[in-house]
Design an enzyme around this catalytic site. Structure first.
Site, short mmCIF file in Angstrom:
data_model
loop_
_atom_site.label_atom_id
_atom_site.label_comp_id
_atom_site.label_asym_id
_atom_site.label_seq_id
_atom_site.Cartn_x
_atom_site.Cartn_y
_atom_site.Cartn_z
CE LYS A 236 4.39 -4.36 4.00
NZ LYS A 236 3.19 -5.25 4.02
CD GLU B 42 -2.87 -2.27 7.91
OE1 GLU B 42 -3.74 -1.63 7.29
OE2 GLU B 42 -1.99 -2.93 7.36
CG ASP C 136 4.00 -5.06 0.46
OD1 ASP C 136 4.36 -5.80 1.39
OD2 ASP C 136 3.11 -4.20 0.59
CG ASP D 252 0.09 -5.22 -0.90
OD1 ASP D 252 -0.05 -4.33 -0.04
OD2 ASP D 252 -0.11 -6.43 -0.65
CB SER D 253 -1.00 0.48 -0.16
OG SER D 253 0.35 0.92 -0.18
#
Length: 290
Positions: free
Chosen positions: A138, A207, A108, A69-70
């Site tokens: 994910k 992260e 995602d 989703d980046s």
């Protein structure tokens, strides 16, 4: 200047079962990921959002591609990942699958597609797997997402978990701070890691976590850890490809290493094309039909 980096391991001496540099041509599976952990093999992961870029990474041997989703930040023009929709993830995930032959594709689950509970998560994940051809999904969250992970895994959908800094929670975090600093926060991150493992996740992204804590998590878990801003001791490393290749404008996070400057290259190509058009140099005779 573009910098190239050669491996220190001769291709002929690499394990044919290796995720990166191996000889297999079939799709990589979560069983291959588990086997790499047993071998102590480190492996790379990149994001991808379109068929052409994905094909380049697949041909380069990148074993796992994340349709993250980046995409909200680096492809769709959003200020965060929060606005990304299921429709957007589905369209781009399908494109990445079509552009690849070997890489394991992870899609995602965007914000709002699984937070209501396990049933919503299963509905969303089922859609992505059926419509896109991705092999896994994910989702973010540790203990709070354990029930979602368990139901998905029980239904036959592999899950990559994501703990530490979870970008979908940017509004709650008030930014993108390092997670797990201090004894209480470190213990919570360890509980989150064990919770997603116990729920059946095949790997977990860490992260923006202190390197020492990430190393402890990696030693503790029997599933692979995927680091991003989490030091060198994780089993794998992931970067957003536009950061890695120098496409991102402005400041990049401290943990990013840029392996090229594609923004400069692409901008130079665009300017050269424009100048040729303005000067009448393009199209030339060899580009014309008669």
């Amino acid at each position: 200047m573009t910098t190239t980096h050669a491996s220190n391991t001769p291709e002929s001496s690499r394990d044919p079962k290796a995720l990166y540099g191996g000889k297999g041509s079939r799709r990589i599976t979560v069983r291959d990921i588990a086997a790499a952990k047993v071998r102590g093999e480190k492996w790379p992961m990149l994001t991808a959002y379109d068929a052409m870029t994905a094909s380049v990474f697949d041909e380069a041997g990148i074993p796992v591609l994340l349709v993250g989703d980046s995409m909200g930040n680096c492809h769709l023009g959003y200020e965060s990942t929060v606005p990304v929709t299921m429709d957007e993830i589905a369209v781009l995930s399908a494109a990445v699958v079509r552009g690849t032959k070997r890489a394991l594709i992870v899609a995602d689950l965007p914000f709002g597609s699984y937070q209501e509970g396990p049933v919503q998560a299963l509905r969303s994940a089922t859609r992505l797997i059926k419509e896109t051809g991705a092999s896994a999904v994910k989702l973010e969250g540790g203990e709070r997402s354990a029930e979602q992970i368990k139901l998905l895994v029980d239904a036959g959908i592999p899950v990559m978990a994501h703990i530490g800094l979870t970008p979908q929670s940017v509004n709650a975090f008030g930014g993108y701070p390092v997670q797990g600093r201090g004894e209480e926060a470190a213990q919570q991150l360890l509980r989150d890691a064990k919770a997603v493992q116990d729920a059946g996740a095949f790997s977990v992204v860490l992260e923006l976590v202190p390197a020492e804590l990430a190393a402890e998590v990696t030693r503790t878990l029997h599933i692979p850890t995927v680091g991003i801003g989490a030091g060198s001791q994780c089993d794998a490393q992931v970067l957003v490809w536009t950061d890695m290749a120098g496409m991102t404008s402005g400041r990049v996070p401290r943990f990013v290493k840029q392996y090229a400057q594609l923004r400069e290259v692409l901008g130079g190509a665009a300017r050269a094309f424009a100048e040729d058009v303005v000067d009448g140099a393009y199209p030339a005779e060899e580009h014309a039909f008669h």
